[in-house]
Design a protein around this motif. Sequence first.
Motif: not given
Lengths: 279, 287
Positions: B166, B168, B88, B171-172, B109-110, B106-107, B163
């Motif tokens: 992912v 984390f 991603l 982003v890094l 669920p985090w 995508i963020l 889910w």
Amino acid sequence: MTITFSVRWVKYSLTFLVLAGVAILMLTPVVWILVTSLKPEAEIYRFPPQWIPLQFTLDNYKAVLQSSMPMYFVNSIVVAVGTIVLTLFIAMHAGYAVSRFQFRGKNVFLFLLMASHMMPGVASLVPTYLLAGKLGLLDTYAVLILVYSMWQTPLVVWLIQGFLESVPATLDQAAMIDGYSRLGAFYRVVLPLSKPGLAASAIVVFVYAWNEFIMALTLTSADNMRLAQVGLKYYISQYGIQWGELAAAVILSIVPVLILFVLLQRWFVYGLTSGALKG
Amino acid sequence: MRAARIPFTPYLLILPAIVLVFVVALYPMAYALHLSVHTSELMTTGAFVGLANYRALLSDPGTLWSFAASVIFVAGSVGLAILFGLSLALLLNEKVRFRTAFRASILVPWIVSQVVAAMVWRWLLNADYGPVASGLLNLGLPRLDPLSEPRLAMWVLILANVWRSVAFPMVLLLAALQGIPENLYRAARVDGIPWSMTFRHITLPMLRPTLLVCVVILSLSDFNIVALPLVLTGGGPLDATDLASLRLYREAFSDYQIGTASALAILLFLVNAVLTAAYLRSMRART
């Protein structure tokens, strides 16, 4: 020329489609809960399930608001705010010491902080519970605030330290020449310039305190001390699974974090990842 | 006069942090060590028993399985989270329309809690009323209740965990990708080197330190996870998802075996210490 152009076009479309697909997939579970929360009881237990409710209702939300959930939400807010205040107070002083002073034991201190942050909660669950019991601290806001602050302080020290270091030390010096004490210079001059750091820290701490479950479950047992996440868990067992109401409660519990996320996405991401990158 | 005061100030400033860390983190750990070598009778500490609690623990096949289950869970979760996170990140590094919107989705669920993630997936996979079961029926496949199948439950747990986690590594890794100097790629492009080669010889080596950090941090958090398995599977069916972290929780708070629970806590702590040491080393390699 035309070939390279079309290759690039295919690549672009594929990238776009895959990303769009993943984005939709990632949101689907949450959307499904949202849809469920708006369905009347009869429609929830229909098979095959409908993605667009035939009939919208807010009954589930009304039921949640009449249950104990609002009280749990208030508890969560009290604990989150308490944790933010305590963590920021402790971490900003430690961060200032680390960013402005060279002192013996500084590296040991930083190592201990790092180590205690890395040592995750589940291993300390049992002793913390027993000690809190001995001290008569079970079922209090205080114990949750203390434990949460302990888990968040190391991260926030790093976060704030980064912001403090971007404020030139000559400003402290100038303020002290103007007659401020060391702390006076810190509070009146340096801190106001580090507001973004404090804000990012507050967000991180809030999200942690709001979402934490296992400590809250262990350290409280009285119904009137329950936090939101624990309340959600008990929603399952207490009333049997009322999926409609549960879905509404879940959506309500996501809303505060989601609002923060939408408004402050940049700080959000910065705060939640920075702990991993500073050493 | 002032010079004498200055060395005193930093210690005063870090004192609250030290007190907090000692009282709320280190002391409980020492206490756990103490409990782990004593018997426990309904929350009161009994006689010193040496390593008996540890021996009881390690001769119990249930405990050994729970560590194996943790290894499967951590390896599966971390592997998939890194794989998807990296893919991603690579896609999001391209200039695509709606990129920010995709990233934000995508963020999401985090930022939900583990409890919420567990409930969302339980309802999604519900065999009687859930959309997944209905979708499978539409495809002509049999109705599926993955949470009651020992072999599938672990996969569901891993899937739900990937889910929610992912974002984390994504982003890094995205940040790391954007930090790779453009001229490295320009040289490769001039020489007409294919994408797969650039990826292997430029991108991956440049991402290595960040990948390492992601692996360690994800392993730490996955290894200590309790809320997600507790609410999603409860360790079942048939202990299939009885992770070591979850077992510790149940040993202490359902079975009230404080002695063995503390011994288990110390074992988990040791695994954490090893992972933390790995983390500190990877940080040093990074700078």
